[in-house]
Design an enzyme around this catalytic site. Structure first.
Site, PDB file in Angstrom:
ATOM      1  CG  HIS A 113      -1.972   4.493  37.685  1.00  0.00           C
ATOM      2  ND1 HIS A 113      -2.831   5.327  37.491  1.00  0.00           N
ATOM      3  CD2 HIS A 113      -1.103   4.760  36.990  1.00  0.00           C
ATOM      4  CE1 HIS A 113      -2.734   5.917  36.218  1.00  0.00           C
ATOM      5  NE2 HIS A 113      -1.439   5.291  35.767  1.00  0.00           N
ATOM      6  CD  GLU A 145       2.855   4.841  36.949  1.00  0.00           C
ATOM      7  OE1 GLU A 145       2.970   5.644  35.909  1.00  0.00           O
ATOM      8  OE2 GLU A 145       2.074   5.282  37.869  1.00  0.00           O
ATOM      9  CG  ASP A 186       3.539   9.685  36.385  1.00  0.00           C
ATOM     10  OD1 ASP A 186       3.814   8.745  35.489  1.00  0.00           O
ATOM     11  OD2 ASP A 186       2.507   9.917  36.925  1.00  0.00           O
ATOM     12  CG  HIS A 243       0.482  12.491  34.954  1.00  0.00           C
ATOM     13  ND1 HIS A 243      -0.281  13.348  33.924  1.00  0.00           N
ATOM     14  CD2 HIS A 243       0.481  11.219  34.490  1.00  0.00           C
ATOM     15  CE1 HIS A 243      -0.787  12.545  32.994  1.00  0.00           C
ATOM     16  NE2 HIS A 243      -0.325  11.260  33.435  1.00  0.00           N
ATOM     17  CD  GLU A 276       4.654   7.025  32.742  1.00  0.00           C
ATOM     18  OE1 GLU A 276       3.811   6.623  33.507  1.00  0.00           O
ATOM     19  OE2 GLU A 276       4.775   7.852  31.720  1.00  0.00           O
TER      20      GLU A 276
HETATM   21  O1  G3P Z   1       2.918   3.861  33.681  1.00  0.00           O
HETATM   22  C1  G3P Z   1       1.727   3.619  33.533  1.00  0.00           C
HETATM   23  C2  G3P Z   1       0.587   4.761  33.162  1.00  0.00           C
HETATM   24  O2  G3P Z   1       0.896   5.692  34.240  1.00  0.00           O
HETATM   25  C3  G3P Z   1       1.020   5.620  32.158  1.00  0.00           C
HETATM   26  O3  G3P Z   1      -0.044   6.611  31.904  1.00  0.00           O
HETATM   27  O4  G3P Z   1      -0.699   8.718  31.962  1.00  0.00           O
HETATM   28  O5  G3P Z   1      -1.038   7.324  33.884  1.00  0.00           O
HETATM   29  O6  G3P Z   1       1.188   8.134  33.483  1.00  0.00           O
HETATM   30  P1  G3P Z   1      -0.142   7.959  32.799  1.00  0.00           P
HETATM   31 MG    MG Z   2       2.229   7.178  35.069  1.00  0.00          MG
END
Ligand code: G3P
Ligand code: MG
Length: 248
Positions: free
Chosen positions: A10, A37, A39, A52, A112
């Site tokens: 993550h 993953e 952002d 993020h 994402e």
């Molecule tokens: O993509 C899954 C997760 O990353 C979504 O929440 O706030 O960590 O970007 P966040």
């Molecule tokens: Mg995310």
């Protein structure tokens, strides 16, 4: 890209390194993670970067809105020392840098799309175009196609238009009753959701309908086992040290 990698780092490297940096991805890689993953957001001059938050200050030294900052200025800012002194000197990477890093290292990506308020369509469109062009030009990498996801349905509609052949997942914090309608409208292959709100019944429904199902952010072993036993395909974790790439 199908089936999903089961365990996904993550925000690059979870809790091992400053989020959404190349150093984070390298940490994951050092632990055997080949699924990540992160952002993606646009700067003022429409350069997609890994971030993020819409505002600077938490992970990047500085102030103000990312959408009001030029990429060349953003790239000067410190993005590692908030996490630990040994990461001082880390910078916010451009999305293009990350595409190259992941392709070279055969890392599967869940991109994402995280638009700043008001930039949903533009962020989806530009991220989609850059990704599509990258895979069209760089056939030598033989890298697996990424999976786009977003909480923003408008961003997903735009990325679908720009890069129709790259698959999409819809992200929900809490899954709405009409989830199926949204997935169908976007021709999505998967649903990504907050693990806190998922139930076995809902997981079953989503899997029965033929979709991929992923949960964020799963940091406990018992919960990871439970979700996998419900048929969840993939887990996003911050605890790369606890829920390793080969977790079963
Ligand atoms: O993509 C899954 C997760 O990353 C979504 O929440 O706030 O960590 O970007 P966040
Ligand atoms: Mg995310």
């Amino acid at each position: 890209m199908w089936p999903y990698p089961k365990i996904i780092a993550h925000r690059g490297g979870g809790s091992l390194a400053p989020e959404n940096t190349l150093a984070a991805m390298q940490c994951g890689l050092n632990r055997g993670f080949h699924a990540v993953e992160f952002d993606v957001m646009l700067t003022k001059d429409l350069v997609p970067v890994l971030l993020h938050d819409e505002k600077l200050g938490r992970t990047v030294a500085g102030q103000g809105q990312v959408s009001e900052m030029l990429a060349q200025d953003l790239f000067q800012l410190e993005a590692g020392s908030w996490f630990a002194p040994e990461f001082a000197g880390c910078r916010v990477p451009s999305y293009t840098q990350v595409l190259e890093f992941c392709a070279k290292n055969e890392i599967w990506m869940n991109v994402e799309i995280k638009p700043a308020a008001g930039f949903d369509t533009l962020t989806g469109k530009i991220t989609g175009e850059i990704t599509r062009d990258f895979y069209q030009k760089n056939t030598q990498f033989n890298a697996p196609l990424p999976l786009f996801s977003s909480f923003s349905l408008d961003a997903l509609a735009a990325v679908k238009l720009a890069a129709p052949l790259i698959p999409r997942a819809v992200l929900f914090d809490q899954i709405p009753a009409n989830w199926h309608e949204h997935l169908r409208a976007l021709d999505a292959v998967a649903l990504h959701t907050n693990q806190q709100h998922l139930t076995a019944t809902l997981a079953h429904e989503i899997k029965q309908a033929g979709y991929g199902l992923s949960c964020y952010t799963v940091n406990e072993i018992a919960r990871a086992h439970e979700l996998l036993s419900w048929g969840v395909d993939a887990l996003f974790t911050d605890r790369l040290d606890l829920i390793g790439a080969d977790f079963t």
